[in-house]
Structure formats: C-alpha cells, structure tokens
Enzyme design. Structure first.
Site, PDB file in Angstrom:
ATOM      1  N   ASP A  73      14.129  -1.667   5.175  1.00 49.20           N
ATOM      2  CA  ASP A  73      13.102  -1.481   4.153  1.00 49.20           C
ATOM      3  C   ASP A  73      12.594  -2.858   3.757  1.00 49.20           C
ATOM      4  O   ASP A  73      13.370  -3.688   3.256  1.00 49.20           O
ATOM      5  CB  ASP A  73      13.709  -0.756   2.945  1.00 49.20           C
ATOM      6  CG  ASP A  73      12.702  -0.461   1.845  1.00 49.20           C
ATOM      7  OD1 ASP A  73      11.615  -1.090   1.840  1.00 49.20           O
ATOM      8  OD2 ASP A  73      12.998   0.373   0.976  1.00 49.20           O
TER       9      ASP A  73
ATOM     10  N   TYR B  40      -2.181   2.385  -3.214  1.00 48.29           N
ATOM     11  CA  TYR B  40      -2.492   1.888  -1.868  1.00 48.29           C
ATOM     12  C   TYR B  40      -3.580   0.819  -1.917  1.00 48.29           C
ATOM     13  O   TYR B  40      -3.411  -0.279  -1.380  1.00 48.29           O
ATOM     14  CB  TYR B  40      -2.925   3.046  -0.977  1.00 48.29           C
ATOM     15  CG  TYR B  40      -3.198   2.635   0.451  1.00 48.29           C
ATOM     16  CD1 TYR B  40      -2.164   2.187   1.266  1.00 48.29           C
ATOM     17  CD2 TYR B  40      -4.483   2.686   0.980  1.00 48.29           C
ATOM     18  CE1 TYR B  40      -2.413   1.793   2.579  1.00 48.29           C
ATOM     19  CE2 TYR B  40      -4.737   2.305   2.288  1.00 48.29           C
ATOM     20  CZ  TYR B  40      -3.696   1.857   3.087  1.00 48.29           C
ATOM     21  OH  TYR B  40      -3.941   1.460   4.378  1.00 48.29           O
TER      22      TYR B  40
ATOM     23  N   LYS C  48      -2.744  -3.214  -1.282  1.00 53.25           N
ATOM     24  CA  LYS C  48      -3.293  -4.030  -0.198  1.00 53.25           C
ATOM     25  C   LYS C  48      -4.076  -5.221  -0.745  1.00 53.25           C
ATOM     26  O   LYS C  48      -4.055  -6.316  -0.159  1.00 53.25           O
ATOM     27  CB  LYS C  48      -4.192  -3.172   0.695  1.00 53.25           C
ATOM     28  CG  LYS C  48      -3.449  -2.171   1.556  1.00 53.25           C
ATOM     29  CD  LYS C  48      -2.576  -2.839   2.607  1.00 53.25           C
ATOM     30  CE  LYS C  48      -2.017  -1.824   3.592  1.00 53.25           C
ATOM     31  NZ  LYS C  48      -1.170  -2.474   4.637  1.00 53.25           N
TER      32      LYS C  48
ATOM     33  N   THR D   9      -8.921   4.601  11.665  1.00 48.07           N
ATOM     34  CA  THR D   9      -8.447   4.541  13.048  1.00 48.07           C
ATOM     35  C   THR D   9      -7.758   5.850  13.402  1.00 48.07           C
ATOM     36  O   THR D   9      -7.084   6.459  12.563  1.00 48.07           O
ATOM     37  CB  THR D   9      -7.479   3.364  13.227  1.00 48.07           C
ATOM     38  OG1 THR D   9      -8.125   2.159  12.786  1.00 48.07           O
ATOM     39  CG2 THR D   9      -7.061   3.202  14.668  1.00 48.07           C
TER      40      THR D   9
END
Length: 315
Positions: free
Chosen positions: A56, A145, A149, A175
C-alpha cells in the site's frame, strides 16, 4: 534499467509493465489490490524481468537495489472505486505520492506521475490546454479523486523546486481497452458489458455530454515517450485522443458493433459530472512526436472481444 511501477496490477499499470519489459526494462510492480487485479499481471508470473510486491503506497517503502525510474499509477481511478473509497483515494493522492517521491529521491530516479484530466474539472474551456487551471468543486463527491490528483501535481513540482527531482507529469484523458474492470463504472466498460448481456444501456443525463476516448496502447506509448524526454520537459502534458464525441454516440456505436438488442435508457446525471472533456494535445505532438493511431472503431472492437471472452469464461 529498472522501473518501480505503483499500481502495476491495475488496468493502465499492467499495460505499462508489459511495454517496459518488452523494451528490456526490469519492473518492480507495487499493488495492494484494492482495485488492481492479479489476473492483469498473471501472464508475467515467472518472468525474470518482473517482480510483484503487495504494498500500500500510503505506507513508506524501501526498495532493495537500484531504480532508474519510478512511475506512480496507484490510485482508485473509476467513479465506482473512488466513491467507495474516498478517504483512501485522497490519501493515495497525497500521502502515497509523498512516499513514492521519497523513494525516487532516495534512488535518484526519474519520476512520472499518472495524473488526470479531472484536474480540469467541469471545464469552461474546450479543448483543454495544459495552461488551463480548471473548474473543480473542492468539496464535492468527486473531490477525493480530483483534488487528490491536483495535490499530487503540487507535490511533484515542489519536489522539483526544493529537491531538483527529475519529474514528469502526464494528464490522462478517458482511456479504454482490455483489462478494464467490468464493473468500474466507466462508460465504455458499462456500455459494452450491458450490450453483451442484452441489458438496457444506461446513459446518464441526455447523452449530449462529450468525451474523447484514447485506446490504451496509444496512451502507454505516449507515457514511455514522455519518460524519454530531457529533464527540462516536466509537463503537465495532456495525453489523450482529441476526437470528441457525445456519450450517446458512443452508446449507439457500441450497439452497432455488438449487434445487441439492448435499449438505451436515460438516468439522472451524477453530481459534478463534466459536460465536456477533450484534450488539446498540441504540446504532446510537438514534444513527443506522438499522436493516437488506433481509431475508436478498432479500439472498441478489441475491447468488446476482451469483455466477450471474460463473460463467456465466467459462465
């Protein structure tokens, strides 16, 4: 040459490991399998160039031996996963990124971050250039999220400024391809699996929201090219396919390609779901000599074949 790939058993990480090994690299894959899958790298078992370690990244790590490159792909990246694991997702973007940066600094390795087009949020500019700072809700359900980022990118550039670390930041646009999880909540996998099962294809909103879909092989090739650039090329750099279509057009194309009798049904649009997503790839084209080569039709054909085989073997 030896690379450490975090999230190496994930959809993108496993394809990256394949290409690195094909190019002669040794790969140390780190994954805690929160979202990665062992079957994604099962074909590499026994390969002397590949090593898999369950780890992790929010925990510090020490790697024996050399590392010439660190590629940070670990993170729940699908809506299903990061909505299920919001705190863990933010921790990977912040603490996990810090731990991988520390590893790269200790090894004097080049470091590539798999960032995301979600840094642009629901954009007010389209297509999105790297100079656009974004339009992101910092406290919404997707913020774990998006902001995770954005935090990771901040850490990267602070390590560049404070420690002169050799960094590369790539912003990934939608993608798709083989090894996607069938239940990851992304539109391509959702539509294909529903079509193959003969279920209604659920389309959120009125279907007019746009996306630009990049086949996985094209994306990974762009990543490898970015790693090979000079130290002055840091990014952020958009990697994606600029061919923009509506989500409804995608659903209709998948219906045609699968020959399904599934009906398209409409559901309410999720909170903070971007209405537009399309990359400006002019920098990638000029700096890397890169542009996507796989058409949407060919990429979908390959992805449909992958899911058809998966569903057949699951029966």
């Amino acid at each position: 040459m030896r690379a450490v790939v975090s999230g190496g058993a994930g959809f993108l990480g496993s394809h990256l490991s394949d290409l690195l090994i094909e190019k002669g690299w040794k790969v140390l894959c780190l994954d805690n399998f929160a979202t990665g899958r062992e079957e994604n790298v099962a074909h590499l078992a026994g390969n002397p160039q590949f090593e898999l370690v369950r780890h992790d990244v929010t925990q510090p790590i020490t790697v024996e031996g050399s590392a010439d490159a660190v590629l940070h792909f670990a993170c729940p990246a699908s809506p299903v996963d990061y909505l299920r694991l919001p705190i863990e997702t933010l921790e990977v973007g912040s603490l996990g990124t810090r731990n991988m940066l520390e590893l790269a600094q200790a090894k004097e390795a080049r470091f590539l971050l798999a960032s995301t087009s979600e840094c642009y949020g629901d954009p007010e500019v389209s297509p999105q250039p790297e100079t656009y700072w974004g339009h992101v809700n910092p406290i919404g359900v997707r913020s774990c999220y998006d902001e995770g980022k954005r935090c990771a990118e901040t850490l990267f550039f602070d390590y560049l400024r404070q420690h002169t670390l050799k960094i590369k930041v790539v912003r990934i646009f939608n993608t798709y391809g083989p090894r996607m999880h069938p239940n990851d909540g992304r539109v391509v996998s959702n539509f294909i699996v529903q079509a193959l099962r003969g279920e209604d294809i659920t389309l959120y909103g009125d279907g007019s929201q746009t996306r630009a879909f990049c086949y996985v092989d094209d994306l990974i090739e762009g990543m490898i090219r970015m790693m090979g650039t000079s130290d002055e090329v840091t990014g952020p750099l958009n990697i994606g396919n600029p061919h923009e279509i509506t989500v409804r057009e995608l659903a209709e194309q998948i219906v045609r390609l699968t020959g399904t009798r599934s009906q398209i049904v409409f559901r309410p649009l999720p909170v903070d779901d971007p209405t537009q997503r399309c990359p400006d790839i002019s920098k990638a084209s000029s700096l890397l000599g890169w542009s996507p080569r796989v058409s949407l039709k060919d990429g979908l054909h390959n992805t449909i074949a992958y899911f058809a085989n998966m569903l057949e073997n699951a029966e």
